[in-house]
Design an enzyme around this catalytic site. Structure first.
Site, PDB file in Angstrom:
ATOM      1  N   ARG A 103      -9.469  -4.828  -3.516  1.00 14.28           N
ATOM      2  CA  ARG A 103     -10.059  -4.714  -4.857  1.00 14.28           C
ATOM      3  C   ARG A 103      -9.174  -5.374  -5.904  1.00 14.28           C
ATOM      4  O   ARG A 103      -9.096  -4.938  -7.044  1.00 14.28           O
ATOM      5  CB  ARG A 103     -10.285  -3.255  -5.194  1.00 14.28           C
ATOM      6  CG  ARG A 103      -9.039  -2.428  -4.991  1.00 14.28           C
ATOM      7  CD  ARG A 103      -8.845  -1.528  -6.085  1.00 14.28           C
ATOM      8  NE  ARG A 103      -7.885  -0.520  -5.697  1.00 14.28           N
ATOM      9  CZ  ARG A 103      -7.959   0.690  -6.111  1.00 14.28           C
ATOM     10  NH1 ARG A 103      -8.938   1.048  -6.878  1.00 14.28           N
ATOM     11  NH2 ARG A 103      -7.041   1.541  -5.766  1.00 14.28           N
ATOM     12  N   GLY A 135     -14.197  -1.809  -3.904  1.00 14.05           N
ATOM     13  CA  GLY A 135     -13.524  -2.865  -4.654  1.00 14.05           C
ATOM     14  C   GLY A 135     -13.345  -2.567  -6.130  1.00 14.05           C
ATOM     15  O   GLY A 135     -12.916  -3.417  -6.898  1.00 14.05           O
ATOM     16  N   ARG A 199       3.413  -9.902  -0.564  1.00 12.31           N
ATOM     17  CA  ARG A 199       3.994  -8.648  -0.062  1.00 12.31           C
ATOM     18  C   ARG A 199       4.562  -8.856   1.341  1.00 12.31           C
ATOM     19  O   ARG A 199       4.207  -9.840   2.007  1.00 12.31           O
ATOM     20  CB  ARG A 199       2.893  -7.589   0.047  1.00 12.31           C
ATOM     21  CG  ARG A 199       2.139  -7.357  -1.238  1.00 12.31           C
ATOM     22  CD  ARG A 199       0.634  -7.272  -0.972  1.00 12.31           C
ATOM     23  NE  ARG A 199      -0.105  -7.261  -2.233  1.00 12.31           N
ATOM     24  CZ  ARG A 199      -0.372  -6.170  -2.917  1.00 12.31           C
ATOM     25  NH1 ARG A 199      -0.051  -4.987  -2.412  1.00 12.31           N
ATOM     26  NH2 ARG A 199      -0.986  -6.218  -4.071  1.00 12.31           N
ATOM     27  N   ASP A 269       2.571  -3.013   2.857  1.00 11.95           N
ATOM     28  CA  ASP A 269       1.654  -3.832   2.057  1.00 11.95           C
ATOM     29  C   ASP A 269       1.881  -3.597   0.566  1.00 11.95           C
ATOM     30  O   ASP A 269       1.316  -4.306  -0.256  1.00 11.95           O
ATOM     31  CB  ASP A 269       0.189  -3.527   2.423  1.00 11.95           C
ATOM     32  CG  ASP A 269      -0.149  -2.055   2.320  1.00 11.95           C
ATOM     33  OD1 ASP A 269       0.534  -1.244   2.978  1.00 11.95           O
ATOM     34  OD2 ASP A 269      -1.070  -1.696   1.569  1.00 11.95           O
ATOM     35  N   ASN A 270       2.704  -2.611   0.243  1.00  6.88           N
ATOM     36  CA  ASN A 270       3.007  -2.355  -1.164  1.00  6.88           C
ATOM     37  C   ASN A 270       4.443  -2.731  -1.507  1.00  6.88           C
ATOM     38  O   ASN A 270       5.004  -2.252  -2.489  1.00  6.88           O
ATOM     39  CB  ASN A 270       2.770  -0.877  -1.499  1.00  6.88           C
ATOM     40  CG  ASN A 270       1.292  -0.523  -1.484  1.00  6.88           C
ATOM     41  OD1 ASN A 270       0.445  -1.395  -1.615  1.00  6.88           O
ATOM     42  ND2 ASN A 270       0.990   0.755  -1.327  1.00  6.88           N
ATOM     43  N   ASP A 279       1.909  -2.080  -7.105  1.00  2.00           N
ATOM     44  CA  ASP A 279       0.871  -1.123  -6.712  1.00  2.00           C
ATOM     45  C   ASP A 279       1.165   0.292  -7.196  1.00  2.00           C
ATOM     46  O   ASP A 279       1.630   1.147  -6.445  1.00  2.00           O
ATOM     47  CB  ASP A 279       0.659  -1.128  -5.188  1.00  2.00           C
ATOM     48  CG  ASP A 279      -0.425  -2.126  -4.812  1.00  2.00           C
ATOM     49  OD1 ASP A 279      -0.720  -3.005  -5.647  1.00  2.00           O
ATOM     50  OD2 ASP A 279      -0.976  -2.023  -3.718  1.00  2.00           O
TER      51      ASP A 279
HETATM   52  P1  AMP Z   1      -3.350   1.030  -1.668  1.00  2.65           P
HETATM   53  O1  AMP Z   1      -3.132   2.336  -0.990  1.00  2.65           O
HETATM   54  O2  AMP Z   1      -3.944   1.111  -3.048  1.00  2.65           O
HETATM   55  O3  AMP Z   1      -2.159   0.136  -1.608  1.00  2.65           O
HETATM   56  O4  AMP Z   1      -4.503   0.292  -0.825  1.00  2.65           O
HETATM   57  C1  AMP Z   1      -4.417   0.030   0.542  1.00  2.65           C
HETATM   58  C2  AMP Z   1      -5.512  -0.927   0.928  1.00  2.65           C
HETATM   59  O5  AMP Z   1      -6.785  -0.385   0.605  1.00  2.65           O
HETATM   60  C3  AMP Z   1      -5.424  -2.263   0.223  1.00  2.65           C
HETATM   61  O6  AMP Z   1      -5.850  -3.248   1.128  1.00  2.65           O
HETATM   62  C4  AMP Z   1      -6.421  -2.112  -0.908  1.00  2.65           C
HETATM   63  O7  AMP Z   1      -6.906  -3.338  -1.336  1.00  2.65           O
HETATM   64  C5  AMP Z   1      -7.505  -1.252  -0.264  1.00  2.65           C
HETATM   65  N1  AMP Z   1      -8.239  -0.470  -1.260  1.00  2.65           N
HETATM   66  C6  AMP Z   1      -7.830   0.604  -1.957  1.00  2.65           C
HETATM   67  N2  AMP Z   1      -8.796   1.063  -2.778  1.00  2.65           N
HETATM   68  C7  AMP Z   1      -9.856   0.246  -2.609  1.00  2.65           C
HETATM   69  C8  AMP Z   1     -11.164   0.174  -3.167  1.00  2.65           C
HETATM   70  N3  AMP Z   1     -11.612   1.034  -4.088  1.00  2.65           N
HETATM   71  N4  AMP Z   1     -11.981  -0.813  -2.742  1.00  2.65           N
HETATM   72  C9  AMP Z   1     -11.584  -1.694  -1.807  1.00  2.65           C
HETATM   73  N5  AMP Z   1     -10.372  -1.685  -1.245  1.00  2.65           N
HETATM   74  C10 AMP Z   1      -9.509  -0.729  -1.635  1.00  2.65           C
HETATM   75 MG    MG Z   2      -1.699  -1.595  -2.045  1.00  2.00          MG
END
Ligand code: AMP
Ligand code: MG
Length: 520
Positions: A103, A135, A199, A269-270, A279
């Protein structure tokens, strides 16, 4: 609105040939082209004047319809091709495979004053990496990212930044505590910025697929554009690259420890390859000084990403990165040496960071003992980290017996500071005074110096929540007030004294204040 657009990432690196926006595994490519989703009724809530300037825009530009349309994704800038990046990652210690910008949509790269800024919309619609999610992003998490990333910058901590915060005008369905109670929330979009959003996971994904060719391509690209001082690609350069990433990562985490920032989701990934805080999700700020604290309810069981474990996790994540770039070097020793160095440096740097918080300029062997004893007493009763260190600068060598009085305000339950705990504090202040006598500076000079290390204002969890509650009702004054205050976190700013207080009682167990989920 005129931006000096200099796209590199989507010009020099391999693109996903599929143009359809369908969820899929994307192989042998660094990104997929994707167009942001149109928003129904965008409204600009806040812009960062500093970031505007950094990318060469004026405040008048920010008031234009063009700005609003571009930074909500309703209009694509001429000669740009927005894209989502492909990356993988270890989540909570397990390899999760392909993740990617689910997203986040990168608009373009801008060069201004010899700096490169990638501009990225967070919450601008689905991408091939959205997996099962939509997203989009909600207002609460967007306000938290917007305010905190700018606050971190002003604290002197390497971080991605934020240009703008907008409401999309669309509603987004979320189950905040993952307990089956879904509700509609306001959708929002933050435009965040960084030299690069690469990342650890961008490198890991190629390694996991044994795609050495693209792995090399991406590492060479990264060195050429972001670590140019390391020279031309070679095995030695790859090792030097890893060493610098390791040092930058440690440097960033030491800063986190200094101010009491808990990232909350240190998945690979963060982890930014540039050593930036990236993030902002279920992050939080220590209130009571507590090594075991994490704001992230998703991590409640194991507390993998707790405050006291952040330096270790940095090391663990670097080991994963080392594994990822190993195929380019094919020798383990140089990586092991760098990781071992991290361990030594992390002890030294933590110690020196704590010395600076206590106002020690010189180094003495016994400092470690004094610091360990302090940390131990801080854990005895709930003691506010920010207030403790800030007020400690008022300590006077000649008045060691008044030490407790100086930091009294930091206790959440002053009635618990009796008996043995009280004695330990008094003894500690005696030892502290003795130690300070070995320094050459006056009380006044020490205070001045300590106040450049120990911030007075941080974005306490409840403060962000108050701003969110108001904004949800349409009132953004508090967002601006906090934004302004957090630009000068080390200054006294008496007009904001009301924010130099402990977490109020109502916020102790409130969702959003001490408990945050990954839902955003
Ligand atoms: P995060 O925990 O925010 O670092 O997200 C981990 C993964 O989930 C990353 O690939 C983000 O892009 C994906 N992600 C988190 N929230 C959403 C969302 N609302 N829509 C699509 N992908 C998401
Ligand atoms: Mg992330």
């Amino acid at each position: 609105m005129k931006l000096n657009i200099q796209d590199k990432f989507n010009k020099k690196l391999p693109a996903d040939p599929v143009l359809e926006n369908t969820r899929r595994q994307v192989k042998k490519a660094c990104f997929s082209y994707v167009t942001p989703k149109k928003t129904s009724n965008p409204e600009l809530l806040h812009v960062s004047p500093e970031m505007l300037k950094n990318i060469g825009l004026s405040e008048a530009d920010a008031k234009s319809d063009h700005f609003l349309n571009v930074f909500t994704g309703n209009e694509v800038l001429n000669n740009t091709k927005p894209y989502a990046m492909c990356y993988g990652g270890h989540q909570f210690g397990n390899w999760a495979g392909q993740l990617g910008d689910g997203r986040a949509i990168n608009l373009c790269e801008v060069e201004h004053n010899n700096q490169n800024w990638a501009l990225q919309l967070k919450g601008a619609g689905e991408t091939p990496y959205s997996r099962t999610a939509d997203g989009l992003a909600v207002l609460r998490s967007s306000i938290r990212e917007y305010l905190c990333s700018e606050a971190m910058f002003h604290l002197g901590i390497p971080t991605t930044r934020a240009l703008s915060l907008v409401l999309s005008g669309d509603n987004v369905l979320r189950d905040v505590m993952y307990d089956g109670n879904s509700a509609y929330e306001k959708g929002a979009i933050v435009c965040r910025t960084a030299e690069s959003f690469l990342r650890f996971g961008n490198f890991q994904i190629f390694a996991s697929r044994q795609d050495d060719e693209n792995l090399k391509g991406l590492v060479d690209y990264t060195i050429k554009h972001h670590f140019a001082h390391l020279g031309k690609p070679s095995k030695e350069t790859y090792i030097a690259f890893f060493k610098e990433v390791s040092e930058r990562t440690l440097n960033m985490i030491i800063h986190w420890q200094r101010v009491g920032f808990v990232h909350g989701v240190m998945n690979t990934d963060n982890m930014s390859i540039l050593g930036l805080t990236i993030d902002y999700g279920p992050y939080g700020w220590l209130e009571g000084y507590e090594y075991g604290w994490t704001p992230n309810t998703t991590d409640r069981e194991n507390k993998r990403y707790r405050y006291g474990n952040q330096p270790n996790i940095g090391l663990w994540n670097l080991l994963q990165l080392a594994n990822a770039i190993y195929p380019l070097v094919e020798e383990a020793e140089p990586f092991e040496a760098i990781l071992n160095q991290y361990k030594t440096d992390f002890e030294d740097k933590l110690l020196n960071m704590m010395r600076s918080k206590l106002g020690f300029h010189n180094e003495y062997e016994n400092d470690q003992k004094l610091i360990l004893e302090l940390e131990d007493i801080l854990h005895q009763t709930e003691t506010d980290m920010t207030i403790f260190f800030r007020n400690l600068s008022n300590f006077k060598i000649e008045k060691a017996s008044e030490g407790l009085k100086v930091i009294q305000n930091a206790f959440y339950k002053p009635e618990e500071v009796i008996g043995n705990i009280e004695k330990r504090w008094n003894d500690w202040f005696e030892n502290y005074a003795e130690r300070l006598k070995k320094e050459t500076v006056s009380d006044e000079e020490r205070k001045e110096h300590m106040n450049t290390v120990n911030p007075k204002y941080v974005l306490r969890n409840y403060m962000a929540q108050l701003a969110i509650d108001d904004a949800d009702k349409g009132d953004c004054k508090l967002i601006d007030e906090l934004f302004q205050m957090l630009k000068k976190p080390y200054d006294e700013q008496l007009e904001y004294e009301k924010w130099f207080v402990k977490r109020p009682d109502w916020a102790r167990d409130k969702v959003g204040c001490s408990m945050l989920s990954c839902s955003s």
